[in-house]
Scaffold this active site. Structure first.
Site, PDB file in Angstrom:
ATOM      1  N   ARG A  51      -6.626  -0.230  19.239  1.00 58.69           N
ATOM      2  CA  ARG A  51      -7.874  -0.244  19.991  1.00 58.69           C
ATOM      3  C   ARG A  51      -7.694  -0.694  21.443  1.00 58.69           C
ATOM      4  NH1 ARG A  51     -12.694  -3.114  16.975  1.00 58.69           N
ATOM      5  NH2 ARG A  51     -11.047  -4.677  16.941  1.00 58.69           N
ATOM      6  N   LYS A 148      -0.431  -3.954   2.262  1.00 57.33           N
ATOM      7  CA  LYS A 148      -1.208  -4.812   1.369  1.00 57.33           C
ATOM      8  C   LYS A 148      -2.257  -5.565   2.184  1.00 57.33           C
ATOM      9  CE  LYS A 148       0.439  -9.452   0.895  1.00 57.33           C
ATOM     10  NZ  LYS A 148       1.019 -10.518   0.179  1.00 57.33           N
ATOM     11  N   HIS A 178       6.636  -5.162   0.260  1.00 56.99           N
ATOM     12  CA  HIS A 178       7.943  -5.336   0.899  1.00 56.99           C
ATOM     13  C   HIS A 178       8.967  -5.991  -0.027  1.00 56.99           C
ATOM     14  CE1 HIS A 178       6.152  -9.246   1.895  1.00 56.99           C
ATOM     15  NE2 HIS A 178       7.387  -9.683   1.872  1.00 56.99           N
ATOM     16  N   LYS A 182      13.700  -5.317  -0.802  1.00 58.98           N
ATOM     17  CA  LYS A 182      14.790  -6.295  -0.709  1.00 58.98           C
ATOM     18  C   LYS A 182      16.029  -5.765  -1.424  1.00 58.98           C
ATOM     19  CE  LYS A 182      11.889 -10.348  -0.248  1.00 58.98           C
ATOM     20  NZ  LYS A 182      12.345 -10.823   1.058  1.00 58.98           N
ATOM     21  N   GLU A 216       7.203 -21.095  -1.624  1.00 59.16           N
ATOM     22  CA  GLU A 216       7.182 -21.127  -0.154  1.00 59.16           C
ATOM     23  C   GLU A 216       6.995 -22.562   0.317  1.00 59.16           C
ATOM     24  OE1 GLU A 216       5.064 -17.368   1.548  1.00 59.16           O
ATOM     25  OE2 GLU A 216       3.882 -18.088  -0.141  1.00 59.16           O
ATOM     26  N   ASP A 235      -2.839 -12.749  -3.934  1.00 63.99           N
ATOM     27  CA  ASP A 235      -1.944 -12.594  -2.792  1.00 63.99           C
ATOM     28  C   ASP A 235      -0.494 -12.346  -3.225  1.00 63.99           C
ATOM     29  OD1 ASP A 235      -1.622 -12.672   0.098  1.00 63.99           O
ATOM     30  OD2 ASP A 235      -0.508 -14.533  -0.196  1.00 63.99           O
ATOM     31  N   HIS A 240       3.593  -8.783  -5.780  1.00 61.03           N
ATOM     32  CA  HIS A 240       5.038  -9.056  -5.716  1.00 61.03           C
ATOM     33  C   HIS A 240       5.621  -9.487  -7.064  1.00 61.03           C
ATOM     34  CE1 HIS A 240       4.289  -8.722  -1.556  1.00 61.03           C
ATOM     35  NE2 HIS A 240       3.927  -9.955  -1.334  1.00 61.03           N
ATOM     36  N   LYS A 331       2.439 -22.393  -2.355  1.00 66.82           N
ATOM     37  CA  LYS A 331       2.667 -22.785  -0.963  1.00 66.82           C
ATOM     38  C   LYS A 331       3.007 -24.266  -0.928  1.00 66.82           C
ATOM     39  CE  LYS A 331       0.701 -18.995   0.868  1.00 66.82           C
ATOM     40  NZ  LYS A 331       1.585 -18.065   1.567  1.00 66.82           N
TER      41      LYS A 331
HETATM   42  P1  NAD Z   1      -3.658  -7.881  13.454  1.00 65.75           P
HETATM   43  O1  NAD Z   1      -5.055  -8.372  13.445  1.00 65.75           O
HETATM   44  O2  NAD Z   1      -2.625  -8.693  14.160  1.00 65.75           O
HETATM   45  O3  NAD Z   1      -3.642  -6.425  14.137  1.00 65.75           O
HETATM   46  C1  NAD Z   1      -4.602  -5.460  13.840  1.00 65.75           C
HETATM   47  C2  NAD Z   1      -4.299  -4.188  14.619  1.00 65.75           C
HETATM   48  O4  NAD Z   1      -5.294  -3.225  14.273  1.00 65.75           O
HETATM   49  C3  NAD Z   1      -4.342  -4.348  16.127  1.00 65.75           C
HETATM   50  O5  NAD Z   1      -3.331  -3.534  16.685  1.00 65.75           O
HETATM   51  C4  NAD Z   1      -5.725  -3.762  16.489  1.00 65.75           C
HETATM   52  O6  NAD Z   1      -5.780  -3.196  17.799  1.00 65.75           O
HETATM   53  C5  NAD Z   1      -5.844  -2.679  15.458  1.00 65.75           C
HETATM   54  N1  NAD Z   1      -7.248  -2.315  15.227  1.00 65.75           N
HETATM   55  C6  NAD Z   1      -8.258  -3.116  14.816  1.00 65.75           C
HETATM   56  N2  NAD Z   1      -9.412  -2.400  14.743  1.00 65.75           N
HETATM   57  C7  NAD Z   1      -9.106  -1.144  15.103  1.00 65.75           C
HETATM   58  C8  NAD Z   1      -9.857   0.055  15.235  1.00 65.75           C
HETATM   59  N3  NAD Z   1     -11.159   0.103  14.968  1.00 65.75           N
HETATM   60  N4  NAD Z   1      -9.208   1.167  15.613  1.00 65.75           N
HETATM   61  C9  NAD Z   1      -7.886   1.159  15.884  1.00 65.75           C
HETATM   62  N5  NAD Z   1      -7.116   0.056  15.782  1.00 65.75           N
HETATM   63  C10 NAD Z   1      -7.732  -1.070  15.411  1.00 65.75           C
HETATM   64  O7  NAD Z   1      -3.272  -7.582  11.947  1.00 65.75           O
HETATM   65  P2  NAD Z   1      -1.811  -7.604  11.270  1.00 65.75           P
HETATM   66  O8  NAD Z   1      -1.476  -8.999  10.919  1.00 65.75           O
HETATM   67  O9  NAD Z   1      -0.847  -6.847  12.121  1.00 65.75           O
HETATM   68  O10 NAD Z   1      -2.100  -6.846   9.901  1.00 65.75           O
HETATM   69  C11 NAD Z   1      -2.286  -5.454   9.806  1.00 65.75           C
HETATM   70  C12 NAD Z   1      -2.394  -5.077   8.326  1.00 65.75           C
HETATM   71  O11 NAD Z   1      -1.198  -5.415   7.669  1.00 65.75           O
HETATM   72  C13 NAD Z   1      -3.516  -5.801   7.586  1.00 65.75           C
HETATM   73  O12 NAD Z   1      -4.047  -4.951   6.607  1.00 65.75           O
HETATM   74  C14 NAD Z   1      -2.793  -6.960   6.925  1.00 65.75           C
HETATM   75  O13 NAD Z   1      -3.438  -7.374   5.747  1.00 65.75           O
HETATM   76  C15 NAD Z   1      -1.475  -6.290   6.587  1.00 65.75           C
HETATM   77  N6  NAD Z   1      -0.357  -7.237   6.437  1.00 65.75           N
HETATM   78  C16 NAD Z   1      -0.001  -8.061   7.473  1.00 65.75           C
HETATM   79  C17 NAD Z   1       1.066  -8.927   7.315  1.00 65.75           C
HETATM   80  C18 NAD Z   1       1.531  -9.818   8.445  1.00 65.75           C
HETATM   81  O14 NAD Z   1       2.518 -10.521   8.242  1.00 65.75           O
HETATM   82  N7  NAD Z   1       0.876  -9.826   9.579  1.00 65.75           N
HETATM   83  C19 NAD Z   1       1.767  -8.963   6.101  1.00 65.75           C
HETATM   84  C20 NAD Z   1       1.391  -8.098   5.075  1.00 65.75           C
HETATM   85  C21 NAD Z   1       0.326  -7.249   5.266  1.00 65.75           C
END
Ligand code: NAD
Length: 484
Positions: A51, A148, A178, A182, A216, A235, A240, A331
């Site tokens: 976005r 996820k 993920h 592994k 963890e 979670d 996992h 945790k």
């Molecule tokens: P984040 O909040 O850091 O990033 C979200 C991203 O989505 C940003 O790039 C934002 O610009 C984009 N976005 C939000 N609304 C939007 C829209 N309407 N149109 C286009 N883009 C849009 O989130 P994250 O931590 O990177 O997580 C992303 C996904 O991955 C989530 O579903 C989260 O549950 C999953 N996830 C994250 C992690 C992690 O370690 N961060 C681990 C496992 C799963």
């Protein structure tokens, strides 16, 4: 021994959420390592789509910084980094609006493999899938990767599956867990199905019980709001730990391909018995000297969400009937470790006078922090003084045999993304698998909600609540120590 890197075909990968935490911390540093290894061909392109207003140059700068921070030693390869960064592009796209989709369409090449990584909140999956189609960006050959959490119960998982199914066939959908990427998890299949030694013993005649621990040291600080709505069961266990359980317990598939493996995993989940509430222990970490309690981290003083769970389950089939599987995760525990331990039965009769100690072979498979295996065997204690027996671990950490090749630094994410490009779904969850896992999990969660179950408090840096210890103790068994 030289590691073989087989380059994948040229591709365009669009990362929706390309500016997010996951993309910056895991996905892009991982792709950079694959690029350096020669696996990602130079002509391939990665298109960040999110976005935020930004141009490709701004995105390249953002990812350069992310790789410097999260890319490890490889980030020092300046030439490699410059070449990789050149392959990045950015489009401002709103999943819920019309802006950016035409630019994305014009950027994509339709004569190479196309993959779309949905690294955004699941509530946006439907919008993205629909707009990819209405703007004629995705077609029958495209692949879509989803993160996820895949639902928070059976109903929401079914709805997500149905949303994706409107636009993509199951063989186009890659649901990431993920843990499955592994190295040791894949090795688990190699050990089980590539050796004569273990499989004949892998059943209720010889196995006393199996333990799966994912511990963890971190708390939930930073993602407290999300976590408090989920808890350890949703979670960690539903995805996992369940996947690890499946790989340990499944029947040998006839061939090593995606559907054969996933069919066998599904049978395990469907054979899981409902759990007696006495066989579930939920916990929450207490405050420590300088460290807040779970409830403080979650900013919910009345929270009943578990940051720890231990449970005992059974698989009702011929191979496993009567063998307990003990699962625990939490945790703020003593150490960061993930381990599967197959504990074999006691020998039927000891011929050694005076040896009253129980000797059990244990095959312990460590997934992190160090990937490896140990087989606990009983031997004679060296030296004079008669036949005294001791148990020693036969260390099968592969470093000695494999030398530098054992230190494969490939991270789970990068391995899985390369599988997406190769079109190999073996290490991804199929829709019916995810639904079956929720179908087993939902009644357990509903059960403790109906009972108003209050999680037991546990000390930070411990192995979880006392009740979790007692759960095994009552059955004359013992958890393995949580240590790195
Ligand atoms: P984040 O909040 O850091 O990033 C979200 C991203 O989505 C940003 O790039 C934002 O610009 C984009 N976005 C939000 N609304 C939007 C829209 N309407 N149109 C286009 N883009 C849009 O989130 P994250 O931590 O990177 O997580 C992303 C996904 O991955 C989530 O579903 C989260 O549950 C999953 N996830 C994250 C992690 C992690 O370690 N961060 C681990 C496992 C799963």
């Amino acid at each position: 021994m030289v590691s073989r890197v087989i380059p994948v075909e040229e591709f365009d990968l669009v990362i929706f959420g390309g500016t997010g935490d996951l993309a910056r911390r895991k996905i892009l540093p991982g792709l950079f390592r694959r690029f350096l290894s020669g696996q990602m061909p130079e002509g391939s392109r990665i298109i960040g789509a999110a976005r935020g207003e930004m141009d490709s140059e701004g995105y390249r700068e953002m990812i350069r910084e992310a790789i410097a921070e999260f890319g490890g030693d490889e980030a020092k390869d300046k030439d490699g980094l410059a070449k990789f960064i050149d392959q990045l592009h950015y489009v401002t796209v709103d999943a819920k609006g019309d802006g950016g989709w035409k630019e994305l369409h014009d950027l994509i090449r339709f004569d190479v493999i196309n993959a779309f990584y949905f690294s955004v909140a699941p509530s946006l999956f439907g919008d993205l899938a629909q707009r990819l189609h209405s703007n004629k960006i995705a077609d029958r050959k495209s692949r879509v990767v989803v993160e996820k959490p895949f639902g928070r119960d059976l109903e929401t998982a079914k709805a997500l599956n149905a949303t994706l199914a409107k636009h993509f066939k199951e063989d186009q959908i890659y649901r990431i867990d993920h843990y499955l990427g592994k190295e040791t998890v894949q090795n688990l299949m190699a050990v089980r199905f590539g050796n004569m030694l273990f499989e004949p013993l892998w059943n209720n005649h010889y196995v006393d019980h199996i333990q799966i621990t994912v511990a963890e040291t971190v708390g939930v600080g930073g993602r407290g709001a999300y976590y408090d709505n989920a808890g350890a069961m949703r979670d960690m266990v539903q995805n996992h730990l369940m996947q690890l359980l499946c790989l340990i317990a499944m029947e040998p598939p006839a061939v090593f391909d995606a559907d054969a493996v996933r069919d066998e995993k599904l049978k395990v989940i469907r054979a899981l018995q409902p759990i007696d509430p006495h066989h579930i222990v939920r916990g929450q970490y207490e405050a420590a000297k300088k460290s807040p309690s779970y409830r403080e981290d979650a900013e919910n003083p009345k929270s009943f969400t578990e940051s720890f769970i231990a449970l005992r389950c059974e698989i009702a089939n011929w191979r496993w009937a009567g063998v307990p599987f003990y699962l625990r995760t939490g945790k703020k525990l003593r150490a960061r470790t993930s381990e599967i331990a197959v504990v074999f039965k006691d020998i039927g009769h000891s011929i050694f006078p005076g040896d009253e100690k129980r000797h059990r072979n244990i095959l312990a498979i460590q997934l992190q922090p160090n990937e490896g295996m140990q087989l606990q065997v009983t031997i004679k204690e060296p030296g004079p003084g008669g036949m005294r027996l001791i148990d020693v671990p036969l260390d099968m950490t592969f470093a000695d045999a494999l030398g530098p090749d054992a230190e494969d630094s490939t991270d789970a994410y990068e391995r899985l993304i390369m599988d997406v490009i190769r079109g190999n779904q073996t290490l991804f969850m199929r829709g019916d698998e995810v639904e079956a896992a929720w179908a087993w999990t939902d009644p357990l969660i509903e059960g403790w909600q109906e009972r108003n179950d209050v999680p037991k408090l546990y000390e930070q840096g411990s192995a979880g609540p006392e009740d979790a210890m007692m759960m095994l103790h009552r059955e004359d068994r013992k958890w393995r120590e949580i240590k790195e």
